[in-house]
Design a protein around this motif. Structure first.
Motif, mmCIF file in Angstrom:
data_model
loop_
_atom_site.group_PDB
_atom_site.id
_atom_site.type_symbol
_atom_site.label_atom_id
_atom_site.label_comp_id
_atom_site.label_asym_id
_atom_site.label_seq_id
_atom_site.Cartn_x
_atom_site.Cartn_y
_atom_site.Cartn_z
ATOM 1 N N UNK A 1 0.946 -1.214 -0.028
ATOM 2 C CA UNK A 1 -0.191 0.040 -0.122
ATOM 3 C C UNK A 1 1.057 1.365 -0.074
ATOM 4 N N UNK A 2 2.091 1.146 0.573
ATOM 5 C CA UNK A 2 2.996 2.364 0.561
ATOM 6 C C UNK A 2 3.085 2.829 -1.036
ATOM 7 N N UNK B 1 -2.704 -4.107 10.523
ATOM 8 C CA UNK B 1 -1.974 -2.764 11.114
ATOM 9 C C UNK B 1 -2.119 -1.673 10.299
ATOM 10 N N UNK B 2 -1.632 -0.467 10.457
ATOM 11 C CA UNK B 2 -1.762 0.523 9.776
ATOM 12 C C UNK B 2 -0.432 0.722 8.703
ATOM 13 N N UNK B 3 -0.619 1.607 7.556
ATOM 14 C CA UNK B 3 0.492 1.874 6.793
ATOM 15 C C UNK B 3 1.673 2.467 7.530
ATOM 16 N N UNK B 4 2.829 1.757 7.454
ATOM 17 C CA UNK B 4 3.971 2.222 8.091
ATOM 18 C C UNK B 4 5.034 2.982 7.357
ATOM 19 N N UNK C 1 -3.246 -11.726 -1.677
ATOM 20 C CA UNK C 1 -2.925 -10.956 -0.069
ATOM 21 C C UNK C 1 -3.298 -9.579 -0.446
ATOM 22 N N UNK C 2 -3.622 -9.009 0.967
ATOM 23 C CA UNK C 2 -3.827 -7.523 1.260
ATOM 24 C C UNK C 2 -2.760 -6.883 0.997
ATOM 25 N N UNK C 3 -3.093 -5.722 0.654
ATOM 26 C CA UNK C 3 -1.994 -4.748 0.545
ATOM 27 C C UNK C 3 -1.312 -4.319 1.603
ATOM 28 N N UNK C 4 -1.697 -4.329 2.805
ATOM 29 C CA UNK C 4 -1.213 -3.937 4.236
ATOM 30 C C UNK C 4 -0.226 -5.035 4.686
ATOM 31 N N UNK C 5 -0.511 -6.298 4.107
ATOM 32 C CA UNK C 5 0.281 -7.602 4.891
ATOM 33 C C UNK C 5 1.687 -7.253 4.571
ATOM 34 N N UNK C 6 2.578 -7.472 5.586
ATOM 35 C CA UNK C 6 4.045 -7.110 5.441
ATOM 36 C C UNK C 6 4.685 -8.393 4.701
#
Length: 307
Positions: free
Chosen positions: A148-149, A185-188, A228-233
């Motif tokens: 997502x970054x 978790x939020x975007x880091x 997979x989800x765009x916030x998954x690390x």
């Protein structure tokens, strides 16, 4: 009761990251809710993968030159191997290459994508990755990051990546590594990792990585596909074999998603870098991040609404 009977009863509020559908079982939906990814075995046929591989080789040899595609190479190897697949580690933005773009339109892939995005589907970002054998330099190590970054559109839960292994991917040749549950978790903040001489252009990584967070190595066979989800690390290791580890992927989004302004956010420095690259490549004076994504995006199903 069988899972079919269970899934016929919608439970509003229970599922945040998937839409009601008749494709995923309740167990699969729950797995994605909890972990942020879902692996489907043998989804893409050997015949399709062979066609994608052949087209990739043609692009490497410059027999075809898809407009707008970014072909990333290891320049250090070019004197040794010339124009060949031994030099190219990624073809990005292949949306104008009809043969590779077929991946984004495969009914067996879209059937699953729709469970996350809904019926109006855009292909936003396409990549064929050819992970080259790596040395101690670890050139092709991709640091842990959240996709997502890179994306100036929301909501995140209506975006999904489909990533298909074009041959067996395991720890030896640098398979995907995920941190289950981190999609909640939020975007880091991301930036270039502080590695000695090991950074690749635009390969940003998390600035503050939790080393203790559990990791799963996704061992996949040819044709296996992970959504997979765009916030998954996630990230991927180096390829310690003498072969190449190929995969093909697309980030899909609902066309009802909307663009956001990334000014004064953790994504602002990425916008600056990307805009500068595009201005230089196409000799353009004024271009915005939204313009770049408008150019990349292509409708694959339903109608184009916002994106």
């Amino acid at each position: 009761p069988t899972s079919a009977q269970v899934s016929a009863v919608p439970q509003p509020g229970r599922f945040r990251y998937t839409l009601d559908n008749d494709v995923l079982t309740t167990e699969q939906r729950q797995f994605y809710e909890d972990n942020g990814y879902l692996l489907i075995k043998k989804l893409v046929s050997d015949e399709d993968i062979e066609r994608f591989r052949k087209e990739f080789v043609r692009i490497c040899k410059r027999e075809v030159n898809p407009p707008g595609a970014m072909i990333m190479k290891n320049e250090a190897l070019r004197s040794q191997y010339g124009q060949s697949e031994k030099v190219v580690n990624k073809v990005q933005d292949f949306q104008e290459d009809e043969e590779l773009f077929r991946y984004c339109t495969l009914p067996e892939v879209l059937k699953y994508v729709e469970c996350f995005t809904g019926p109006n589907i855009m292909a936003m970002h396409t990549m064929l990755i050819n992970k080259l054998p790596d040395s101690d330099k670890q050139t092709f190590l991709h640091p842990m990051h959240q996709d997502l970054h890179y994306f100036p559109f929301r909501p995140a839960s209506r975006i999904v990546c489909s990533w298909t292994a074009m041959e067996r991917a395991d720890q030896d040749n640098g398979c995907l590594v995920v941190q289950p549950g981190t999609h909640k978790e939020p975007l880091k903040p991301h930036s270039y990792p502080q590695w000695e001489g090991k950074t690749n252009k635009l390969f940003h990584g998390l600035l503050d990585e939790d080393e203790k967070s559990p990791r799963v190595h996704l061992v996949m066979e040819k044709g296996d596909t992970v959504f997979f989800h765009p916030l998954l690390i996630h990230g991927s290791g180096i390829n310690k074999t003498s072969g190449f580890r190929k995969s093909i992927s697309c980030h899909f989004a609902s066309s009802e998603c909307y663009y956001i302004d990334v000014k004064n956010t953790s994504q602002e420095h990425l916008e600056k870098e990307l805009v500068e690259m595009v201005q230089k490549k196409y000799n353009m004076t004024s271009v915005e991040l939204r313009d770049i994504w408008n150019f990349r995006a292509r409708l694959v199903q339903g109608e184009r609404i916002n994106l």
